[in-house]
Design an enzyme around this catalytic site. Structure first.
Site, short mmCIF file in Angstrom:
data_model
loop_
_atom_site.label_atom_id
_atom_site.label_comp_id
_atom_site.label_asym_id
_atom_site.label_seq_id
_atom_site.Cartn_x
_atom_site.Cartn_y
_atom_site.Cartn_z
N GLY A 33 83.05 21.25 27.54
CA GLY A 33 84.30 20.55 27.80
C GLY A 33 84.07 19.10 28.13
N ALA A 34 83.12 18.85 29.04
CA ALA A 34 82.88 17.49 29.50
C ALA A 34 81.64 17.49 30.40
CB ALA A 34 84.08 16.97 30.29
N GLU A 91 85.57 16.84 36.45
CA GLU A 91 84.42 15.94 36.29
C GLU A 91 84.40 14.88 37.38
OE1 GLU A 91 82.31 17.17 34.43
OE2 GLU A 91 83.65 18.50 33.32
C1 7ML Z 1 84.41 23.80 33.51
C2 7ML Z 1 81.51 22.47 31.85
C3 7ML Z 1 80.28 22.86 31.25
C4 7ML Z 1 80.11 24.14 30.76
C5 7ML Z 1 81.65 21.08 32.45
C6 7ML Z 1 79.14 21.87 31.16
C7 7ML Z 1 80.77 20.81 33.64
C8 7ML Z 1 78.55 21.51 32.49
C9 7ML Z 1 79.32 20.43 33.24
C10 7ML Z 1 85.64 23.52 34.04
C11 7ML Z 1 86.38 22.48 33.54
C12 7ML Z 1 85.84 21.73 32.53
C13 7ML Z 1 84.62 22.02 32.00
C14 7ML Z 1 83.88 23.07 32.48
C15 7ML Z 1 82.56 23.41 31.90
C16 7ML Z 1 81.13 25.06 30.84
C17 7ML Z 1 82.35 24.70 31.40
N1 7ML Z 1 78.57 20.14 34.45
O1 7ML Z 1 81.29 19.73 34.38
O2 7ML Z 1 80.74 21.89 34.51
ZN ZN Z 2 81.40 21.36 36.26
#
Ligand code: 7ML
Ligand code: ZN
Length: 873
Positions: free
Chosen positions: A262-263, A299
């Site tokens: 997602g980010a 984020e």
């Molecule tokens: C969860 C993320 C990842 C993987 C984003 C990558 C993150 C790791 C990153 C909630 C809202 C938006 C994205 C995610 C998500 C799976 C889910 N550190 O910020 O956790």
């Molecule tokens: Zn996260």
């Protein structure tokens, strides 16, 4: 299997690194074909007996190794990096290496996205850029110099503050960045490209001015203002609710089209999947707007929960992710409707997390063993992790919880911490004993609560017996009772709340369960009460209590907690779904009592309820949610019963649905929660209406809404109704949509998703045809997820077709993606590893597909970990 046998890593094997790196100067000579990286690191010995420095590195071309500016020969390259021998106690290490961003299809490390270059380093991507101590407990001050063609890459971005820049010969230029906060390398980021920039400013509570910049592909400026609004809201919210301020002079967000997740929260330079940045009413739905708000918040909140305090090792991932998801959930709840947000989150838990907890990949929120870390960015670590934080919030209350947060930052700011550290801070700041509660971190599986009650009219006593039991999971044979907060409320027949008392004392409405069986007695209960259990979903458990229909209908109307009203409706449906699934399997007719329809009609016509809540109650549970009611899943029966309920609701409430539809038409499109709620209700009505038998005017109504809509929410809702109910207009509308949007990937994702989840009998054939559509490419993770991901996860009837065609299709796709993008492949395989939840015939076919994949040359660790677990007997 592949040559490098996958190694299992265990949480309890953690040791401190022999060396650390305090400072690193990175120099990138950038181009998509070949990028040269010079990394000058200050290395300091931590373990006095260590003389060998082992660095991680993957797919790198080493050019030179220097120690204290002198060439160093005494080293060896290995499968996983480099070993440098006979090093001093403290020294400057200079490593020069090359990489090829253009060949990087895994989108991990430095890669090409469209015309830009960007990085993704969490969890272990930095080793694809240079040799380094790629582990989160090594915190260094980063300084980054980037040199590139000015024409191709006018913007050169990295973490921290821009401290210098200059022009070079041959049209090249350079920028120097410095990040004052020590950080692990997974938070490093670099972006180079040409963008449009939306600029704004935020003044913090302490009156510091922060420049805000959002970088988007050229031409997309008109889709970036909601992201900016959300960012400013998030910054303000974190100050007021958590007392946390931003700490740099600049905060940048870059939106890229090619992104595995997602980010990413890189310090000062968040990189986003463009799906979570770009929105305008014509292209984005209300849900997209809410998603953007949540992810921008997520984020941003990582700046404190993740960056200022980071994780000691990757087994602690939930330390930052569970906590940050809890924070983004609370942010969204405070910005909009708390009840609606809670219901949406619980739906994800019940449909996806409960499924994972019953799968071969079951793991505690703090995993014990990992082969490929990328496989543990899961709904369990994230969403169940957030539920664990939420339970602590419930046990402590907001004030003590915030005191715990302050103590956590006081103790751990600027360092790498563990889940134990977090719980210790909560316990020490509150004085509340969390020793039993901590079991939630190490026990996997979904606990089941079985509640029975007894009313003694003579003694005016009400007794509740609560049993808890966690079924064994593949990773863990022994389960123990957990500390479970069970929030309850008792009602009189007239809807009044009965205060909870025992022996003259008032008792809190949150009961603390600790044992496998417990009895609670309440005095001065003057009539047999109706009980609301698990208010606001106070724990991530499955609940079993033998409600009468009349009691559930009562709770739908009287429960003081909106979540419980919704949940009573869900329980009522679950009961008739179970009955009808068994009818279907025995070839008997499907039935639904009139009283049940009446209860839903009352909700539909309720003046007191929020429109968004009515819409949620009228939305039937998804086939995946329903599946978790059963040990062995029958996808056909579930689908047929759900269709039957849709048609029954539509026929029985036809006039009311029509009236409510018309009553909630909104004028011009606005993003606010009142209008969004109206649109949600209106579109839920339209959806149900589409299933009504012999009502051809609905086809016309759907076309009319599609054609007249000035926003994507309404046009997509019409298209969705047409496809799901297979209305005559569906092909024409699908064709129109394609004509209008085929050049816009993010919009086409909605179109791919609709068709992938279509109930039409030849859905798979259509999906295969769409693989060659002009807007589709297997190189873009968003396209893969919207077409193939949606098909395998959300079209259970077609995916689980008894001829095995769905499994075979996924097998072929995974064979192609295994090398190209292991992370995306590994997410896609999930529905295939749950073979034990299906009948023998399907399970055998699923196993066959998995066995074939296991024989692939160069099977990625990501897929290997899941397949080998699925094939364990
Ligand atoms: C969860 C993320 C990842 C993987 C984003 C990558 C993150 C790791 C990153 C909630 C809202 C938006 C994205 C995610 C998500 C799976 C889910 N550190 O910020 O956790
Ligand atoms: Zn996260």
């Amino acid at each position: 299997m592949n040559l490098n046998q996958p190694v299992v890593k265990y949480r309890l094997d953690y040791t401190k690194p022999d060396f650390t790196i305090t400072d690193i100067d990175l120099d990138f000579d950038l181009s998509a074909e070949i990028t040269t990286i010079t990394a000058r690191s200050r290395v300091v010995q931590q373990n006095q007996s260590a003389t060998m420095l082992r660095l991680d590195g993957k797919d790198l071309k080493l050019i030179a190794v220097n120690i204290d500016e002198e060439p160093w020969q005494d080293y060896q390259l290995t499968d996983t990096g480099i070993e440098i021998y006979g090093v001093p106690n403290e020294f400057t290490l200079t490593i020069v290496n090359e990489i090829k961003p253009i060949d990087n299809t895994a989108l991990e490390g430095l890669y090409v996205s469209g015309e830009a270059l960007c990085t993704q380093c969490e969890a272990e991507g930095f080793r694809h850029i240079t040799y380094y101590l790629d582990r989160p407990d090594v915190l260094a001050r980063f300084s980054t110099r980037i040199t590139a063609s000015k024409k191709q890459y006018p913007y050169l971005l990295s973490n921290g503050n821009r401290i210098a820049q200059g022009e070079l010969s041959e049209g090249r230029h350079w920028v120097q960045w410095q990040d004052p906060f020590p950080k692990p390398c997974y938070l490093f980021a670099l972006v180079a490209g040409d963008f449009d920039v939306l600029r704004d400013q935020f003044v913090t509570g302490c009156n510091r001015k922060v420049d805000l910049e959002i970088y988007v592909d050229k031409g997309n400026l008109d889709r970036s203002d909601w992201a900016m609004t959300s960012l400013k809201n998030a910054m303000h919210w974190d100050e007021t609710r958590f007392g946390l301020e931003y700490d740099l002079d600049i905060f940048m967000i870059v939106a890229v089209d090619f992104f595995n997740m997602g980010a990413m929260e890189n310090k000062g330079l968040n990189v986003f999947n463009s799906k979570y940045v770009l929105a305008k009413p014509q292209t984005a739905t209300d849900d997209d707007y809410l998603g953007i708000e949540g992810v921008i918040g997520h984020e941003y909140f990582h700046n404190w929960t993740g960056n200022r305090v980071t994780c000691r090792d990757w087994f602690q991932l939930s330390l930052k992710e569970g906590l940050t998801v809890f924070r983004d959930q609370e942010f969204s709840a405070d910005m909009g409707s708390r009840a609606v947000k809670r219901i949406d989150d619980v739906k994800i838990l019940r449909s996806v997390q409960f499924t994972e907890d019953a799968s071969p990949m079951a793991h505690p929120i703090r995993p014990e063993q990992v082969i490929e870390m990328n496989n543990f960015y899961t709904v369990t670590v994230y969403e169940k992790g957030a539920e664990v934080i939420r339970m602590m919030h419930t046990l402590l209350g907001e004030d003590k919880f915030q005191a715990g947060m302050r103590l956590y930052f006081k103790r751990h700011d600027g360092s790498a911490a563990t889940c134990d550290d977090f719980v210790a801070a909560m316990q020490d700041a509150s004085g509340i004993d969390l020793s039993h509660f901590k079991l939630w971190y190490s026990q996997s599986g979904t606990p089941e609560l079985e509640v029975t009650d007894h009313y003694d009219a003579q003694r005016q006593q009400y007794t509740l017996t609560v049993k808890q039991h966690t079924p064994v999971t593949q990773d863990q044979q022994e389960k123990n009772p957990l500390h479970i907060p069970l929030d309850i409320e008792l009602y009189r027949a007239n809807g009044e709340i009965i205060p909870l008392q025992y022996q003259g004392q008032v008792i809190d409405h949150v009961l603390n369960l600790h044992q496998s069986e417990e009895v609670f007695t309440f005095d001065q209960v003057s009539e047999k009460p109706v009980i609301a259990l698990l208010r606001d979903f106070s724990a991530p458990v499955k609940l079993q209590y033998d409600y009468q229909d009349s009691e559930l209908i009562f709770l739908m109307q009287y429960a003081s907690n909106a979540f419980n009203r919704y949940d009573a409706a869900q329980m009522l449906l679950a009961k008739y779904i179970a009955i009808n699934v068994s009818h279907y399997q025995q070839g008997q007719p499907l039935t639904l009592p009139e009283s049940i329809v009446d209860a839903f009609r009352a909700v539909l016509l309720s003046e007191a309820l929020d429109c968004a809540l009515i819409s949620q109650i009228l939305t039937l549970p998804s086939e995946n949610e329903i599946a978790n009611q059963f040990k062995i899943v029958d996808p056909d029966a579930i689908h047929q019963v759900r269709q039957f309920l849709l048609v029954t609701f539509a026929n029985e409430m036809f006039d009311e649905l029509n009236a409510v539809y018309r009553h909630n038409l909104t004028a011009t499109y606005q993003i606010d929660h009142v209008d969004m709620a109206k649109r949600a209700l209106k579109n839920s009505c339209l959806y149900l209406l589409a299933f009504a038998k012999d009502q051809p005017e609905i086809d016309t109504l759907v076309v009319k809404q599609y054609e007249q809509a000035d926003n994507m929410t309404d046009s997509l809702a019409a298209l969705n109704a047409a496809v799901r109910a297979q209305l005559p207009c569906k092909d024409k509308l699908l064709h129109d949509f394609d004509d209008q949007w085929h050049q816009d990937g993010l919009v086409m994702d909605k179109w791919f998703m609709l068709q992938a989840t279509s109930p039409q009998l030849d859905a798979l054939m259509n999906v295969k045809k769409l693989l060659t559509h002009r807007s589709f490419t297997l190189n873009n993770p968003n396209r893969i997820r919207s077409l193939i991901g949606a098909f395998v996860n959300n079209n259970p009837v077609a995916f689980h077709a008894v001829d095995g065609s769905g499994y075979q299709f996924l097998g072929e796709i995974l064979t192609e993606l295994n090398q190209k993008n292991p992370q995306v492949a590994s997410r896609l395989i999930d529905p295939l590893i749950r073979l034990k939840r299906y009948d023998q015939k399907r399970a055998d076919l699923m196993r066959l597909t998995l066995e074939k994949l296991l024989k692939l040359d160069n099977l990625s660790r990501d897929l290997y970990e899941k397949i080998s677990k699925a094939l364990t007997v």
